[in-house]
Design a protein around this motif. Structure first.
Motif, PDB file in Angstrom:
ATOM      1  N   GLN A   1     -10.228  55.490  71.987  1.00 24.94           N
ATOM      2  CA  GLN A   1     -11.283  56.383  71.497  1.00 24.94           C
ATOM      3  C   GLN A   1     -11.041  57.764  72.054  1.00 24.94           C
ATOM      4  OE1 GLN A   1     -13.866  58.036  73.250  1.00 24.94           O
ATOM      5  NE2 GLN A   1     -13.147  57.336  75.246  1.00 24.94           N
ATOM      6  N   VAL A   2     -11.344  58.773  71.268  1.00 28.58           N
ATOM      7  CA  VAL A   2     -11.285  60.152  71.733  1.00 28.58           C
ATOM      8  C   VAL A   2     -12.714  60.640  71.851  1.00 28.58           C
ATOM      9  CG1 VAL A   2     -10.332  62.451  71.362  1.00 28.58           C
ATOM     10  CG2 VAL A   2      -9.255  60.488  70.271  1.00 28.58           C
ATOM     11  N   GLY A   3     -13.072  61.217  72.998  1.00 30.62           N
ATOM     12  CA  GLY A   3     -14.451  61.671  73.135  1.00 30.62           C
ATOM     13  C   GLY A   3     -14.674  62.677  74.244  1.00 30.62           C
ATOM     14  N   GLN A   4     -13.603  63.037  74.964  1.00 27.79           N
ATOM     15  CA  GLN A   4     -13.797  63.961  76.085  1.00 27.79           C
ATOM     16  C   GLN A   4     -13.915  65.400  75.604  1.00 27.79           C
ATOM     17  OE1 GLN A   4     -14.543  61.309  78.310  1.00 27.79           O
ATOM     18  NE2 GLN A   4     -14.358  63.237  79.405  1.00 27.79           N
ATOM     19  N   PHE A   5     -14.773  66.142  76.261  1.00 27.59           N
ATOM     20  CA  PHE A   5     -14.971  67.543  75.891  1.00 27.59           C
ATOM     21  C   PHE A   5     -13.689  68.363  75.997  1.00 27.59           C
ATOM     22  CE2 PHE A   5     -19.536  69.201  75.701  1.00 27.59           C
ATOM     23  CZ  PHE A   5     -19.994  68.042  75.114  1.00 27.59           C
ATOM     24  N   GLU A   6     -12.853  68.049  76.991  1.00 29.13           N
ATOM     25  CA  GLU A   6     -11.671  68.891  77.241  1.00 29.13           C
ATOM     26  C   GLU A   6     -10.440  68.417  76.486  1.00 29.13           C
ATOM     27  OE1 GLU A   6     -12.104  71.626  78.922  1.00 29.13           O
ATOM     28  OE2 GLU A   6     -14.164  71.064  79.397  1.00 29.13           O
ATOM     29  N   THR A   7     -10.533  67.309  75.780  1.00 33.19           N
ATOM     30  CA  THR A   7      -9.357  66.778  75.083  1.00 33.19           C
ATOM     31  C   THR A   7      -8.913  67.748  73.991  1.00 33.19           C
ATOM     32  OG1 THR A   7     -10.101  64.529  75.510  1.00 33.19           O
ATOM     33  CG2 THR A   7      -8.486  64.803  73.747  1.00 33.19           C
TER      34      THR A   7
END
Ligand code: PLP
Length: 470
Positions: free
Chosen positions: A444-450
């Protein structure tokens, strides 16, 4: 610590927080430690005398930080995200400094009234109708417990809290097996009992409850003299994003007078984007909805929002009003501790207020849209590789895959070893689940800095390590 030192160390902590965030990309996402390493590094007994802050802080940096998993790391692709946008961290500093107990209106009127306002802002942001009130709970688990207790009391005509469950009709709650284990716990803790959580088979790409089977189970239980009390539906289940047909389930709930709780703990944040709202079409008919702004929306943990159609039912279930907790001479106030299981409450609305104002909905929407697009892109790239298969297609930004092992190798074992090897490598962090009994790797992708480049790195790391193992 006097106020001068408090100022000095607070500044140091703030500097440390910014340096920490700057350094995240260079750190392994999961620490390279063995069980017991940290425990052994801590003194076995508490100090008799005061220790200098310099030494305490140095120990924090040397002993604790290297043992932390970095949830704010841009290449954290495991579990679900637990974002803490810097602005929400700033709000938390302020909340910590005031350290108020916000259980009653009078124990912090601003906290109560800001909570009412931010819950309503969030309701509007998610496109929910204005019939819903809400409360910020500590966790989705607590919100679901509050909902299950309300289901129980409603179905028992408010006798359960007083008389207990012995001698009462058998209550039944319905869900699929795609719901989070917090539902199982709520059923245990409420005294309803696991045997009365009726698991409805799932169908289709999103592993939704089969609504015909759901209705048949309710009717059969009624005929058998049991009392159907409620349905718990999932939008974005933890394992692979399992999502029920909320509209179909809500029709059944209404026909049979059942309470409907929707767990959208992770996926709820995405509903700030109108184009994803089809995933929970019909949600306006729910009695209770939980979603965690502390997951994908960026509010520092903990911040779990429960929307409720009839707060009076929740309050009737949970409120206790001894004299020492009464507020006399004030009309129309809300005491949010009457809406939740714990009495004491943190001031959780401030970080959400800061966050929503500092970002604005449109930039939060863009971030979520990027995450979904990058995740879909990665799934497509892996699907194009001959030795990978997609096990579950993306539900928003979550999908699962498997690496195809050589014929003589046990595939589950191979994929478990692959997850471990990837996580020990440290550049990215993933977790596994089971689909149809077989191991699948979640992404899953969900980080603010990604960034898109981080997702490219994930592809390179997964392929490199998997092929190095075969
Ligand atoms: N529901 C879902 C779908 C989840 O994914 C989770 C946690 O990841 C929970 C509930 C429990 O959330 P909490 O940790 O806030 O209790």
């Amino acid at each position: 610590m006097d106020n001068t030192e408090f100022r000095q160390w607070s500044r140091r902590a703030a500097d440390w927080g910014a340096d920490y965030r700057d350094s995240l990309r260079e750190r392994p996402v999961r620490p390279l430690v063995e069980p017991g390493d940290i425990f052994r590094s801590i003194e076995a007994s508490p100090p008799e005398g005061a220790e200098p802050m310099d030494r305490i802080f140095a120990d924090f940096e040397e002993k604790i930080v290297p043992g932390m998993t970095h949830w704010q790391h841009p290449r954290f692709f495991a579990y679900f995200p637990a974002n803490a946008a810097p602005v929400s961290v700033v709000a938390e500093y302020l909340v910590s400094a005031m350290a108020a107990q916000c259980m009653l209106w009078q124990t912090s009127p601003a906290a109560t009234e800001l909570e009412t306002r931010t819950v309503d802002w969030t309701r509007q942001a998610l496109g929910l109708p204005d019939g819903f009130s809400g409360v910020i709970q500590d966790s989705a688990s607590s919100a679901t417990l509050a909902a299950v207790l309300t289901m129980r009391e409603r179905a028992l005509e408010w006798r359960g809290n007083k008389q207990g469950l012995a001698g009462q009709a058998k209550l039944r709650i319905y869900s699929s097996d795609q719901v989070h284990t917090s539902i199982d716990r709520a059923i245990w803790v409420s005294g309803i009992g696991e045997d009365n959580l009726v698991r409805i088979p799932v169908t289709g790409r999103f592993r939704a409850m089969d609504t015909e089977a759901l209705e048949a189970a309710i009717v059969a239980d009624q005929k058998a003299g049991m009392v159907p009390a409620g349905i718990i539906a999932s939008v974005g289940g933890t394992s692979t994003g399992g999502t029920d047909d909320i509209s179909g389930v809500a029709d059944i709930a209404r026909r049979h007078g059942l309470y409907l709780h929707v767990d959208a703990a992770w996926a709820g944040s995405a509903m700030i984007c109108p184009e994803y709202r089809h995933f929970w079409a019909g949600v306006e008919q729910a009695d209770s909805i939980v979603f965690n702004p502390h997951k994908w929306l960026g509010a520092q943990f903990d911040c779990s929002m429960q929307f409720i159609r009839r707060p009076e039912d929740l309050v009737r279930t949970l409120a206790i009003k001894p004299e020492f907790l009464k507020t006399h001479g004030r009309d129309g106030i809300i005491n949010y501790s009457e809406w939740s299981v714990p009495l004491g409450r943190r001031f959780r609305a401030l970080k959400l207020w800061f966050l929503l104002r500092a970002y604005g909905l449109e930039s939060l929407r863009n971030m979520i849209r990027n995450h979904v697009a990058w995740s879909e892109g990665l799934a497509a790239r892996l699907a194009g590789e001959p030795d990978f298969e997609i096990v579950t297609e993306p539900m928003l930004s979550l999908f699962s895959f498997r690496h195809l092992a050589a014929a003589e190798v046990d595939e589950d074992d191979h994929n478990l070893r692959l997850v471990n090897a990837i996580n020990d490598d440290g550049r990215i962090y993933l977790t596994q689940t089971r689909v149809g009994g077989r191991v699948a790797i979640r992404f899953q992708v969900g980080q603010f800095e990604t960034t898109a480049a981080d997702v490219d790195t994930a592809f390179a790391v997964i392929v490199e390590i998997a092929r190095g193992m075969s």
